[in-house]
Scaffold this active site. Structure first.
Site, short mmCIF file in Angstrom:
data_model
loop_
_atom_site.label_atom_id
_atom_site.label_comp_id
_atom_site.label_asym_id
_atom_site.label_seq_id
_atom_site.Cartn_x
_atom_site.Cartn_y
_atom_site.Cartn_z
N ARG A 118 14.91 -12.67 12.81
CA ARG A 118 13.85 -12.54 11.80
C ARG A 118 12.59 -12.12 12.52
NH1 ARG A 118 11.95 -11.12 7.13
NH2 ARG A 118 10.06 -12.21 6.50
N GLU B 79 2.58 -13.34 11.49
CA GLU B 79 1.79 -14.53 11.19
C GLU B 79 1.16 -14.47 9.80
OE1 GLU B 79 -1.34 -15.13 14.01
OE2 GLU B 79 -1.81 -17.11 13.22
N CYS B 80 1.27 -15.58 9.08
CA CYS B 80 0.60 -15.73 7.79
C CYS B 80 0.13 -17.17 7.74
CB CYS B 80 1.56 -15.41 6.65
SG CYS B 80 0.81 -15.69 5.03
N GLN C 219 10.21 -17.72 3.31
CA GLN C 219 11.02 -16.82 4.15
C GLN C 219 11.19 -17.38 5.56
OE1 GLN C 219 9.06 -12.95 3.79
NE2 GLN C 219 10.91 -12.19 2.79
N GLU D 32 -1.67 -11.36 11.87
CA GLU D 32 -1.98 -11.90 10.55
C GLU D 32 -2.36 -10.78 9.57
OE1 GLU D 32 -2.65 -13.85 7.55
OE2 GLU D 32 -2.52 -15.42 9.08
N ARG E 215 -0.70 -8.42 7.92
CA ARG E 215 -0.19 -7.09 8.26
C ARG E 215 -1.10 -6.38 9.25
NH1 ARG E 215 0.88 -6.83 2.56
NH2 ARG E 215 -0.76 -5.28 2.29
N THR F 229 -2.20 -5.54 -3.53
CA THR F 229 -2.30 -5.84 -2.09
C THR F 229 -2.56 -4.59 -1.24
OG1 THR F 229 -1.17 -6.89 -0.22
CG2 THR F 229 0.25 -5.84 -1.85
N ARG G 61 1.05 -3.20 11.28
CA ARG G 61 1.80 -4.07 12.18
C ARG G 61 2.39 -3.29 13.35
NH1 ARG G 61 5.31 -7.32 7.89
NH2 ARG G 61 5.02 -5.35 6.82
N THR H 179 15.74 -9.11 6.57
CA THR H 179 14.54 -8.47 5.99
C THR H 179 14.89 -7.75 4.69
OG1 THR H 179 12.68 -7.00 6.45
CG2 THR H 179 14.82 -6.25 7.22
N1 LIG Z 1 -3.34 -7.72 4.13
C1 LIG Z 1 -2.52 -8.54 3.48
N2 LIG Z 1 -1.53 -9.13 4.17
C2 LIG Z 1 -0.70 -9.93 3.51
C3 LIG Z 1 -0.82 -10.20 2.13
N3 LIG Z 1 0.15 -11.06 1.79
C4 LIG Z 1 0.87 -11.31 2.90
N4 LIG Z 1 0.36 -10.64 3.95
C5 LIG Z 1 0.83 -10.55 5.33
O1 LIG Z 1 2.03 -9.81 5.32
C6 LIG Z 1 2.82 -10.20 6.41
C7 LIG Z 1 4.21 -10.53 5.85
O2 LIG Z 1 5.11 -10.03 6.68
P1 LIG Z 1 6.68 -10.24 6.63
O3 LIG Z 1 7.10 -11.23 5.60
O4 LIG Z 1 7.10 -10.44 8.04
O5 LIG Z 1 7.23 -8.81 6.24
P2 LIG Z 1 7.50 -7.97 4.97
O6 LIG Z 1 6.96 -6.60 5.22
O7 LIG Z 1 7.07 -8.69 3.73
O8 LIG Z 1 9.08 -7.79 4.98
P3 LIG Z 1 10.28 -8.84 4.87
O9 LIG Z 1 10.93 -8.79 6.22
O10 LIG Z 1 11.18 -8.33 3.81
O11 LIG Z 1 9.69 -10.16 4.55
C8 LIG Z 1 2.13 -11.37 7.07
O12 LIG Z 1 1.42 -10.93 8.22
C9 LIG Z 1 1.15 -11.84 5.99
O13 LIG Z 1 -0.03 -12.44 6.52
C10 LIG Z 1 -1.88 -9.54 1.42
O14 LIG Z 1 -2.04 -9.66 0.21
N5 LIG Z 1 -2.70 -8.74 2.15
ZN LIG Z 2 2.06 -14.65 3.59
#
Ligand SMILES: Nc1nc2c(ncn2[C@@H]2O[C@H](COP(=O)(O)OP(=O)(O)OP(=O)(O)O)[C@@H](O)[C@H]2O)c(=O)[nH]1
Ligand SMILES: [Zn+2]
Length: 330
Positions: free
Chosen positions: A180, A184-185, A201, A227, A229, A249, A263, A284
């Protein structure tokens, strides 16, 4: 900045007395201020130089720079966009702001700027180079999901962010591990935010890896300190404020003059490489992660779907990921 003279970041300027005639802002911001044409706005985080009728002090510069303040703060003008003779340096400055997690906005050649640190676009390329990443240390880390796990922590010589990999089960040749790649979030991973799907997730990934380990395989969670993206927590919260005003978003990032996706997947591939892993099964829904890792030399044996139940607060976010970012979500 080499080629550009002194650029003072508006958000973090310590020289409170600084004033200037020109600002460097994003094309998205210039478009909102009605200063750029559609062609400029095609890349929302591209740099645009503007001049004001009066010199800018920091208060005015902040009001120009921050779109989250617009509703409270109708903007003064007039401003005018002017051509930039130092395009590469201007682009590097915008990228530096993103990495620093601040608004992409600078005073250009200000008076009373204080001390400056020389930076060149080449410095930035070197700083970002994944080959400079090393394993700093590793130790056993029993976790709730599985007590037979180990944390490997990585660092570059001049990047304070500590990326890490949690290896669950025993790393062996043979079957490709379940991986995985998680960015960071803080809001989702730690605080249980309902606005995204990151927390569930993360938990589901750890559970799937523990299951894999129980069956003789192993799993690797790459936890990357990028953090929001890649725009940082403060800018992500600014994006949330804009989302509360109705932007999705992707639009919210763009309106801040930041890339909607910044990223660094090359560094994720480098982490796997340093762990001696060349082939994986990736958890993913994001096909761009698959493509990015493959581009950087990791072979993806299988994409394992990783969709978790939605809630009323993240439904629009997930729909935007599906409809605008091409995520494989139902
Ligand atoms: N800029 C921004 N970032 C966000 C938002 N919501 C979530 N994130 C960020 O998005 C990223 C989520 O990444 P992942 O879950 O690894 O990846 P993904 O692209 O959603 O793909 P998956 O592997 O299918 O989950 C994290 O760094 C969160 O902080 C948003 O509304 N705005
Ligand atoms: Zn998040």
């Amino acid at each position: 900045m080499e080629g550009a003279g002194i650029l003072l970041p508006i958000e973090t300027a310590m020289a409170r007395e600084a004033t200037c005639g020109h600002l460097l802002i994003s094309a998205a911001r210039a478009t909102t201020l009605k200063l750029a044409n559609q062609r400029d706005a095609a890349v929302p985080h591209a740099p645009v130089m503007i001049r004001g009728a009066e010199p800018f002090d920091l208060d005015l510069a902040v009001a120009v720079a921050d779109p989250a303040l617009d509703l409270a703060n109708p903007l003064k003008g007039p401003f005018k966009a002017e051509p930039i003779a130092w395009q590469e340096a201007a682009e590097a400055a915008m990228e530096l702001a993103r990495i620093a997690g601040i608004l992409p906005a600078f005073m250009i050649a200000p008076d009373h700027a204080g001390e400056a640190q020389p930076v060149s676009p080449g410095d930035l390329a070197q700083w970002s180079d994944p080959d400079r990443l090393r394993i700093a240390t590793r130790a056993k880390l029993p976790v709730t999901a599985d007590d037979d796990s180990e944390l490997v922590v990585f660092r570059k010589p001049d990047d304070m962010r500590e990326h890490c990999a949690l290896v669950i089960g025993r790393q062996m040749g043979g079957k490709a591990p379940l991986v995985r790649l998680h960015s960071e979030c803080l809001t989702g991973d730690i605080l249980g935010s309902l606005k995204c799907d990151c927390g569930p997730q993360l938990d589901a990934a750890l559970a799937a890896m523990a299951e894999e380990a129980a069956q003789g395989g192993y799993g690797v969670l790459l936890y990357m300190r990028q953090e929001g993206r890649g725009i940082g927590l403060i800018n992500k919260m600014r994006a949330y404020r804009l989302q509360d005003q109705g932007f999705d978003t992707i639009e919210a990032n763009e309106r801040l003059g930041l890339p909607d996706e910044a990223r660094d997947f090359a560094t994720a591939a480098r982490m796997l490489d340093l762990l001696g892993i060349g082939e994986i099964r990736l958890l993913t829904n994001n096909t761009k992660k698959v493509v990015a890792l493959e581009t950087h030399g990791i072979s993806i044996r299988e994409r394992v779907a990783h969709e978790l139940p939605s809630n009323p607060h993240n439904r629009r976010y997930l729909a935007t990921k599906r409809d605008r970012a091409g995520h494989l979500l139902t």
